[in-house]
Every structure is written in structure tokens, then in C-alpha cells.
Scaffold this active site. Structure first.
Site, PDB file in Angstrom:
ATOM      1  N   CYS A   1       0.826  -1.192   0.000  1.00 35.10           N
ATOM      2  CA  CYS A   1       0.000   0.000   0.000  1.00 35.10           C
ATOM      3  C   CYS A   1       0.871   1.257   0.000  1.00 35.10           C
ATOM      4  O   CYS A   1       1.857   1.339   0.716  1.00 35.10           O
ATOM      5  CB  CYS A   1      -0.952   0.092   1.187  1.00 35.10           C
ATOM      6  SG  CYS A   1      -2.102  -1.266   1.267  1.00 35.10           S
TER       7      CYS A   1
ATOM      8  N   ARG B   1       4.324  -0.388  -4.569  1.00 33.02           N
ATOM      9  CA  ARG B   1       3.954  -0.878  -3.243  1.00 33.02           C
ATOM     10  C   ARG B   1       2.645  -1.670  -3.261  1.00 33.02           C
ATOM     11  O   ARG B   1       2.303  -2.346  -2.277  1.00 33.02           O
ATOM     12  CB  ARG B   1       3.796   0.292  -2.274  1.00 33.02           C
ATOM     13  CG  ARG B   1       5.041   1.095  -2.092  1.00 33.02           C
ATOM     14  CD  ARG B   1       4.798   2.254  -1.153  1.00 33.02           C
ATOM     15  NE  ARG B   1       4.482   1.789   0.184  1.00 33.02           N
ATOM     16  CZ  ARG B   1       5.381   1.506   1.113  1.00 33.02           C
ATOM     17  NH1 ARG B   1       6.660   1.657   0.839  1.00 33.02           N
ATOM     18  NH2 ARG B   1       5.032   1.081   2.297  1.00 33.02           N
TER      19      ARG B   1
ATOM     20  N   TRP C   1      -2.498  -2.873  -1.738  1.00 35.13           N
ATOM     21  CA  TRP C   1      -2.067  -4.267  -1.855  1.00 35.13           C
ATOM     22  C   TRP C   1      -2.883  -4.999  -0.810  1.00 35.13           C
ATOM     23  O   TRP C   1      -2.690  -4.815   0.387  1.00 35.13           O
ATOM     24  CB  TRP C   1      -0.571  -4.382  -1.566  1.00 35.13           C
ATOM     25  CG  TRP C   1      -0.006  -5.751  -1.738  1.00 35.13           C
ATOM     26  CD1 TRP C   1       0.451  -6.309  -2.891  1.00 35.13           C
ATOM     27  CD2 TRP C   1       0.186  -6.736  -0.713  1.00 35.13           C
ATOM     28  NE1 TRP C   1       0.914  -7.589  -2.643  1.00 35.13           N
ATOM     29  CE2 TRP C   1       0.759  -7.868  -1.319  1.00 35.13           C
ATOM     30  CE3 TRP C   1      -0.069  -6.774   0.660  1.00 35.13           C
ATOM     31  CZ2 TRP C   1       1.089  -9.024  -0.619  1.00 35.13           C
ATOM     32  CZ3 TRP C   1       0.252  -7.931   1.363  1.00 35.13           C
ATOM     33  CH2 TRP C   1       0.826  -9.033   0.724  1.00 35.13           C
TER      34      TRP C   1
ATOM     35  N   ASN D   1      -1.978   2.224   5.549  1.00 33.86           N
ATOM     36  CA  ASN D   1      -1.048   1.173   5.133  1.00 33.86           C
ATOM     37  C   ASN D   1      -0.657   0.427   6.392  1.00 33.86           C
ATOM     38  O   ASN D   1      -0.201   1.034   7.354  1.00 33.86           O
ATOM     39  CB  ASN D   1       0.178   1.830   4.476  1.00 33.86           C
ATOM     40  CG  ASN D   1       1.335   0.869   4.302  1.00 33.86           C
ATOM     41  OD1 ASN D   1       1.132  -0.327   4.121  1.00 33.86           O
ATOM     42  ND2 ASN D   1       2.544   1.385   4.348  1.00 33.86           N
ATOM     43  N   GLY D   2      -0.851  -0.898   6.394  1.00 35.61           N
ATOM     44  CA  GLY D   2      -0.510  -1.684   7.582  1.00 35.61           C
ATOM     45  C   GLY D   2      -1.606  -2.694   7.859  1.00 35.61           C
ATOM     46  O   GLY D   2      -2.450  -2.952   6.999  1.00 35.61           O
TER      47      GLY D   2
ATOM     48  N   GLU E   1      18.351 -17.213  -6.401  1.00 38.32           N
ATOM     49  CA  GLU E   1      17.893 -15.902  -6.863  1.00 38.32           C
ATOM     50  C   GLU E   1      17.321 -15.993  -8.278  1.00 38.32           C
ATOM     51  O   GLU E   1      16.301 -15.381  -8.596  1.00 38.32           O
ATOM     52  CB  GLU E   1      19.055 -14.899  -6.769  1.00 38.32           C
ATOM     53  CG  GLU E   1      18.781 -13.498  -7.284  1.00 38.32           C
ATOM     54  CD  GLU E   1      17.654 -12.752  -6.579  1.00 38.32           C
ATOM     55  OE1 GLU E   1      17.131 -13.240  -5.572  1.00 38.32           O
ATOM     56  OE2 GLU E   1      17.280 -11.679  -7.072  1.00 38.32           O
TER      57      GLU E   1
ATOM     58  N   LYS F   1      13.528 -14.974  -9.252  1.00 37.29           N
ATOM     59  CA  LYS F   1      13.215 -13.955 -10.277  1.00 37.29           C
ATOM     60  C   LYS F   1      12.198 -14.511 -11.265  1.00 37.29           C
ATOM     61  O   LYS F   1      11.253 -13.833 -11.659  1.00 37.29           O
ATOM     62  CB  LYS F   1      14.467 -13.530 -11.066  1.00 37.29           C
ATOM     63  CG  LYS F   1      15.465 -12.666 -10.376  1.00 37.29           C
ATOM     64  CD  LYS F   1      15.044 -11.240 -10.198  1.00 37.29           C
ATOM     65  CE  LYS F   1      14.269 -11.053  -8.933  1.00 37.29           C
ATOM     66  NZ  LYS F   1      14.903 -10.822  -7.703  1.00 37.29           N
TER      67      LYS F   1
ATOM     68  N   GLU G   1       8.728 -14.855  -9.702  1.00 40.07           N
ATOM     69  CA  GLU G   1       8.107 -13.565  -9.394  1.00 40.07           C
ATOM     70  C   GLU G   1       7.435 -12.935 -10.603  1.00 40.07           C
ATOM     71  O   GLU G   1       6.328 -12.429 -10.508  1.00 40.07           O
ATOM     72  CB  GLU G   1       9.169 -12.571  -8.892  1.00 40.07           C
ATOM     73  CG  GLU G   1       9.565 -12.755  -7.451  1.00 40.07           C
ATOM     74  CD  GLU G   1      10.637 -11.754  -7.034  1.00 40.07           C
ATOM     75  OE1 GLU G   1      10.527 -11.202  -5.947  1.00 40.07           O
ATOM     76  OE2 GLU G   1      11.609 -11.534  -7.793  1.00 40.07           O
TER      77      GLU G   1
ATOM     78  N   HIS H   1      19.108 -36.005  -4.775  1.00 43.43           N
ATOM     79  CA  HIS H   1      18.299 -36.388  -3.611  1.00 43.43           C
ATOM     80  C   HIS H   1      16.841 -35.967  -3.778  1.00 43.43           C
ATOM     81  O   HIS H   1      16.149 -35.743  -2.788  1.00 43.43           O
ATOM     82  CB  HIS H   1      18.893 -35.767  -2.341  1.00 43.43           C
ATOM     83  CG  HIS H   1      20.275 -36.243  -2.049  1.00 43.43           C
ATOM     84  ND1 HIS H   1      20.555 -37.539  -1.696  1.00 43.43           N
ATOM     85  CD2 HIS H   1      21.471 -35.608  -2.118  1.00 43.43           C
ATOM     86  CE1 HIS H   1      21.859 -37.676  -1.527  1.00 43.43           C
ATOM     87  NE2 HIS H   1      22.446 -36.520  -1.790  1.00 43.43           N
TER      88      HIS H   1
ATOM     89  N   LYS I   1       6.569  -4.433  -3.528  1.00 46.32           N
ATOM     90  CA  LYS I   1       8.011  -4.192  -3.402  1.00 46.32           C
ATOM     91  C   LYS I   1       8.427  -4.039  -1.952  1.00 46.32           C
ATOM     92  O   LYS I   1       9.517  -4.437  -1.567  1.00 46.32           O
ATOM     93  CB  LYS I   1       8.346  -2.911  -4.172  1.00 46.32           C
ATOM     94  CG  LYS I   1       9.786  -2.540  -4.133  1.00 46.32           C
ATOM     95  CD  LYS I   1      10.412  -2.721  -5.480  1.00 46.32           C
ATOM     96  CE  LYS I   1      11.906  -2.660  -5.441  1.00 46.32           C
ATOM     97  NZ  LYS I   1      12.510  -3.964  -5.696  1.00 46.32           N
TER      98      LYS I   1
END
Ligand code: G6P
Length: 636
Positions: free
Chosen positions: A2, A27, A80, A106-107, A509, A513, A516, A532, A631
Site C-alpha cells: 500500500c 507498493r 495491496w 497502510n498496515g 535468486e 526472479k 516472481e 536427492h 516491493k
């Protein structure tokens, strides 16, 4: 998680709010809304207009087009979703029962259900599924009980709230006031000229073009902003606090795409420049600090790392028996490389914990431990909570952060900014290489102070480190080749990324990526662990990305490749340039310039970033705003 923007002043608020929301869209972007108050003649009450839309800020613009968008006081929000699906009803701003108060948040309000029940019993009606609506009703209820002014009612209401909040509240009966407050979610106030106007936002990016003078609110502070008055700041008990204004200089070019189709691609291509920024003034006697030095002098130029955090906290850092790195997401992957660097150069046992696990774990932290928090945004709620826990145990808390003035930077006892400029694309790229660069400098500086690194190795690593930006340039030249490879992979449903040693975190990473932004399931694994479990998945449909640079364990990773080839797996290998052996074995190769093992991640991660970018573009996906992600994750 948010984004909030607020404005009070003499200009039209709407364009400032909308522009600001665009800058904060990283955000959250599932719905957006704004509220504007226009003052009218003295006898008439002010007009409050609220517009909301499901979708992006552009959808909000479409909804408000042609409507009354006048008003010099306004608040706005890009969401968000946490409580309640993305919808117009759940979008902020939320309005109070009487229709006088409106608020953006926001929160997360953890006790919202209890508060909601209590308010419902007192006749308040709720229209949305959000936790936020309870806040605006609670403020109105508090106000009605005591007939207090807006800021007092906000203060008292917030004392009843458990959870995290950054809020902006306005009251149409008081069109000369904007009240904002925060706890565990970020909020900054920008001061316009001579207090004629104030800007509020979740971070400095929407404000930077109007003013450099900013005040970051601390936890549980409430601010009253009024035209023609100084900003007033209070704690929740009503005690006045000092307004600490600092100068924040943001490079406004960093906030635009600069001719690239997406922020992510721009930020990938920014890396050579911003890594130089990251090293500037820290790796001293480097060629860029002596532009007059002839190029051939570089080899003999004695380089050293100077980090004020290490100089100023030398005693605590030298006595550290253990380092615990806490972070999330991509920053956690940088932490895995940090562990190897700190153990290799400083011989300090280092653990890497997910901040979200660490904060609730029974981890034993001693006062002579050092807890390092790595974060791009500097606002990640779990990382902040992990730091609080470490602080309580008396450990030195060391921040490695990009967000200048962010909560994590302020909570840290000391630290190093990565200085790679604002990162807008939701998938983190330049922040990762910046974090690794800082960790290399830190490990070398600390290793030198401890006497655990040989001068030869120190010189060699530093000499190579300053060459990394131009080597990244070389990797970036393969962009078109990677774009072509991506076309062949866009139909894949699964990917496996394998690496060993220094390159194992890069495999993680690379997989992150891809997940995402391409929505393709991908797993990163240490190459030798493949047998394994993941080996059972391998067939001709499953691309396997090997990070196989010419370092230790090279022959072993070749054996792992053979295991994939004998099961008809399709291999893309990231290799050191000139590697003919692997080229003959696999389907595709991407070559990176030679460097020393501990710096290889700074080069091998670049093809990972480009590959995920091009696969997402080939699939027609929204690269900068992938679904469900944000983000800056300021909630648990
Ligand atoms: C979110 C972002 C990731 C980031 C992670 C940690 O999930 O989408 O890109 O790596 O948070 O964020 P931080 O700002 O603490 O590095």
C-alpha cells in the site's frame, strides 16, 4: 504494501496525488482511490469527493475523469490487499459513519475484529471487508464521545489499536487540516516553502520533486499539518515532539524509465553505474577517484576499503563471536553470499535467518553477537521485528540498506547504505548486486582489521571488485541472445536452477526472479543435492539452468550436468568465457567474463535477471507489477 500520498496547500491536490500514486505503485496496485476536499464560501460546508477504482492508478484516473477534482487538500492510496479482495468497496479512502471523516491506511490492524464488534454494537455500519474501515469509525466514535479536535481523536483512537499503521485522515468540517500518524509502516512529511504546503507519502519519491526538506515520522507519532502553520508533532500521549527535518536528495532520473520499456530492464542496465556509486568513496584510490591517472596505472594503484561503520564500531565488530544475518526474499539470498564472505575473510561464524522465522524463534542472541539486517526498502516488517529482538538482547545491529532514511536505517546502530538509487521494479535486481558489493567491502574491511585476510588476497579481490562494473557491461551485451533464448523457454511449466558454492545463492535468486515475474514454477538447488529429489522431475520438458563458472567444484558440477543430459534434460549453462568443454555438452550457454570465485555472483546473476525479464515479456506479463507481489512488505 500500500502506498499513501497526502497534500495540503495552495495548489490543486489531485495532480500531486495521482503523480505520487504512480511513483508508489510498486507498493501495491490492486485498487486505488483518492479523497479531495474543496473549501467553499464561509457559510457552506466544504465538499468532499471520493473516487475509487479496482485496478491500477490509471483506472482511478479514468473513474475520476470529468468529475470534480478541485480541492487543495487530499489523500490518496494504492492498495495491496490484506483484508478483503481487491474491489472498489475495499479500496481506500474509507469514510466514517457521518460522512465527515475519511482515511487511508497502510498496515494491518490486528484487533480490528474486536473493535469492529464493539463499534457495531454502538450503531456503526461497516461496508467493506477491510481492517482499515474500523480506524475511521473508531476515530469518529472517539471524537463523538469527547468532542475533541481531529488530532486528539486520532491520538486517542490509535492508543486502542494493535498492529501496524501509517494513516492520513481528513475531516470535511476542517478543510484546513491534515492529520497523519504511523507505527511500523513508513511515513514521511515534506515541507513546502514557508509552511504554505505539506506533502505526505509512504516514501520520499512522490515528494522529491517539490521539496528536499523532509521529516520521517517515528513510531507512534501523530502530525498535524495546517496551511500557514508549522508542522506539529505529538506522541500518542499528546506530548509534543521535535520536528526533525533532514535534507533528502533523490536523483529524479532514477524515478523514470529513462527510455527503457520497464523499470526492471532499466535497473538491470543501471548496474555498472550504480555499483560504481556504491563503491565511490569506499574503495579508495580506485581509478574513478583519480580520473587523471593513466589507465595502465590501475594495476599498481594500491586500493583499500574504508567504511566508517567499521572504523566507528571496530571494537564491537572485532569482538563478535558470531554474526546473524536477518533478511527476506532477494536480500536473504544476498545474505547467503554474505555468510560465505564473512566466514572466508573474517573467520566469524555466520548464520543467515529468514527474518520472519528469526523474530519468533528461540534463537539465542548474545550481547557480543552482531545482527546484520539486509534490506532494499529498509521497511520490511519482519526484518524490523528481527532487529528489535536483536536490540533487546544487546547485540550490535548493523544495517545494509538501500532506502535512505528508512525505518531499518534508523533502527540500526550502524551500517552501510548500498547507494544504488531507488529501485522501482518489483523484482529486485540492482539492490542485490549492491548488497553483495557492500558485503564484499565489509568482509574485506573487517578481515583486514582482524588480520584474518592476507594482503595479497585483499589486493586481488579489491582490484577485481573495481573491474566488476565493466565486466557487467560485457554480460549486458548478451541481452539479445538471452532474449532469443527466452523465446524458447516461455512455454516451460517448471525450471530447475543449480549452482554450487558461491553460485548456489545465485541459483536461488534466478529461480525466485523467474517465479516472481513469469509465474513459472522454478526451484533453486545446490547442484549436488539434485540427486536427492529434484532429479526425479527431469525430462525433456524441464529446462535446467546450471551456473557453472570456472572455479572450485567445476568438475563436480560437470558430473551433475551429465546426470541431467543422460535423462534428456535441456540445459542452459552460465559459464566462464572460453569454456569449450561445457559448450559442447549443453543446449545453450551464456558466457561471463573471468573473475575470482567470491565475486562470480555479481556477474552470474545478470543473465538470471535478463532471462526472467525476457521470459515474462515474451509471455506478455506485467514485468514491473507482477500479480500479488509488492516491493515493500510492511506487514507480517
Ligand atoms: C519483497 C520484494 C522483494 C524483496 C523482499 C525483501 O518480497 O518483492 O523483492 O527482496 O520483499 O525486501 P527488502 O526491501 O527488505 O529487501
Amino acid at each position: 504494501m500500500c502506498g499513501i500520498v497526502g497534500y495540503i496547500g495552495e495548489r490543486k491536490a489531485y495532480p500531486i496525488l495521482i503523480e505520487g500514486l504512480h511513483k508508489l505503485e510498486y507498493r501495491g496496485y490492486d485498487s486505488a482511490g483518492c479523497a479531495l476536499i474543496s473549501e467553499t464560501t464561509q457559510n457552506e460546508s466544504a465538499i468532499l469527493n471520493i473516487y475509487k477504482a479496482k485496478g491500477k492508478v490509471a483506472d482511478l484516473e479514468a473513474v475520476s475523469s470529468g468529475k470534480d477534482i478541485s480541492g487543495t487538500l487530499g489523500i490518496a492510496h494504492t492498495r495491496w490487499a490484506t483484508h478483503g479482495v481487491p474491489s472498489e468497496t475495499n479500496a481506500h479512502p474509507h469514510i466514517s459513519e457521518s460522512g465527515n471523516l475519511t482515511l487511508v491506511h497502510n498496515g494491518i490492524i490486528e484487533n480490528y475484529a474486536t473493535l469492529r464488534d464493539q463499534l457495531t454494537k454502538r450503531g456503526y455500519t461497516f461496508h467493506s471487508e477491510t481492517d482499515t474501515e474500523v480506524l475511521v469509525q473508531l476515530i469518529e466514535y472517539t471524537m463523538s464521545l469527547r468532542n475533541d479536535d481531529l488530532i486528539t481523536s486520532v491520538r486517542i483512537a490509535l492508543k486502542m489499536v494493535i498492529g501496524a499503521y501509517a494513516i492520513c485522515v481528513i475531516d470535511k468540517r476542517h478543510p484546513e487540516q491534515l492529520v497523519c500518524a504511523r507505527k511500523s509502516s513508513p511515513m514521511v512529511v515534506g515541507m513546502g516553502e514557508e509552511n504554505k504546503e505539506f506533502f505526505v507519502a509512504s516514501d520520499a519519491s512522490p515528494i522529491a520533486e517539490y521539496t528536499k526538506n523532509m521529516c520521517y515520522l517515528d513510531d507512534e507519532q501523530v502530525a498535524l499539518l495546517q496551511r500557514g502553520h508549522d508542522m506539529q508533532l505529538y506522541n500518542l500521549d499528546g506530548e509534543e515532539a521535535d520536528v526533525l527535518v533532514k535534507e533528502v536528495n533523490l536523483d529524479l532520473n532514477m524515478l523514470t524509465k529513462g527510455g527503457f520499456p520497464h523499470f526492471m530492464l532499466k535497473e538491470i542496465f543501471d548496474q555498472p553505474n550504480v555499483l560504481n556509486d556504491c563503491m565511490r568513496g569506499r574503495v579508495v584510490n580506485a581509478p574513478y577517484s583519480r580520473p587523471w591517472a593513466p589507465q595502465e596505472d590501475m594495476g599498481t594503484n594500491p586500493l583499500s576499503v574504508v567504511l566508517s561503520a567499521v572504523t566507528n564500531h571496530r571494537r564491537e565488530l572485532l569482538r563478535a563471536k558470531r554474526i546473524v544475518i536477518v533478511s527476506c526474499g532477494t536480500s536473504w539470498h544476498a545474505g547467503l553470499i554474505g555468510k560465505q564472505l564473512l566466514e572466508h575473510f573474517c573467520k566469524i561464524p555466520t548464520e543467515v535467518a529468514y527474518a520472519s522465522e528469526f523474530r519468533y524463534s528461540d534463537s539465542v542472541i548474545e550481547h557480543d553477537d552482531v545482527v546484520m539486517a539486509i534490506s532494499q526498502s529498509g521497511e520490511t516488517a519482519d526484518t524490523l521485528a528481527a532487529m528489535e529482538k536483536a536490540k533487546k538482547a544487546g547485540a550490535l545491529v548493523f544495517g545494509i540498506v538501500n532506502g535512505v532514511g528508512s525505518s531499518i536505517s534508523r533502527v540500526s546502530d550502524t551500517g552501510v547504505y548500498i547507494h544504488v538509487g531507488p529501485e522501482i521494479g518489483v523484482a529486485s535486481t540492482k539492490a542485490f548486486t549492491g548488497q553483495v558489493t557492500v558485503l564484499v567491502m565489509l568482509a574485506l574491511a573487517l578481515g583486514m582489521a582482524k588480520g584474518t585476510v592476507e594482503q595479497n588476497e585483499y589486493d586481488e579481490v579489491l582490484h577485481e571488485l573495481v573491474l566488476i562494473p565493466e565486466k557487467i557491461e560485457k554480460v549486458l551485451k548478451q541481452n539479445e541472445k538471452i532474449e532469443r533464448i527466452a523465446q524458447t523457454y516461455k512455454y516451460a511449466h517448471n525450471f530447475l536452477y543449480l549452482g554450487r558454492g558461491w553460485n548456489y545463492p545465485v541459483a536461488l535468486e534466478g529461480a525466485l526472479k523467474l517465479k516472481e515475474i513469469s509465474y513459472i514454477h522454478a526451484e533453486g538447488y545446490p547442484a549436488a543435492e539434485m540427486k536427492h529429489g529434484p532429479i526425479a522431475l527431469i525430462d525433456a520438458e524441464m529446462p535446467v539452468v546450471f551456473i557453472a563458472t570456472h572455479h572450485q567444484l567445476y568438475q563436480k558440477i560437470i558430473s551433475n550436468m551429465q546426470e541431467v543430459i543422460s535423462r534428456n534434460g535441456h540445459i542452459l549453462a552460465i559459464v566462464t568465457e572460453g569454456d569449450e568443454q561445457i559448450k559442447k555438452m549443453v543446449d545453450e550457454v551464456i558466457e561471463i567474463p573471468h573473475t575470482i570465485a567470491c565475486l562470480a555472483p555479481l556477474l552470474t546473476v545478470i543473465p538470471m535477471q535478463l532471462l526472467s525479464y525476457h521470459v515474462a515479456v515474451a509471455k506478455g506479463l506485467n514485468v514491473d507489477q507482477p500479480r500479488n507481489l509488492a516491493k515493500s512488505v510492511t506487514v507480517e
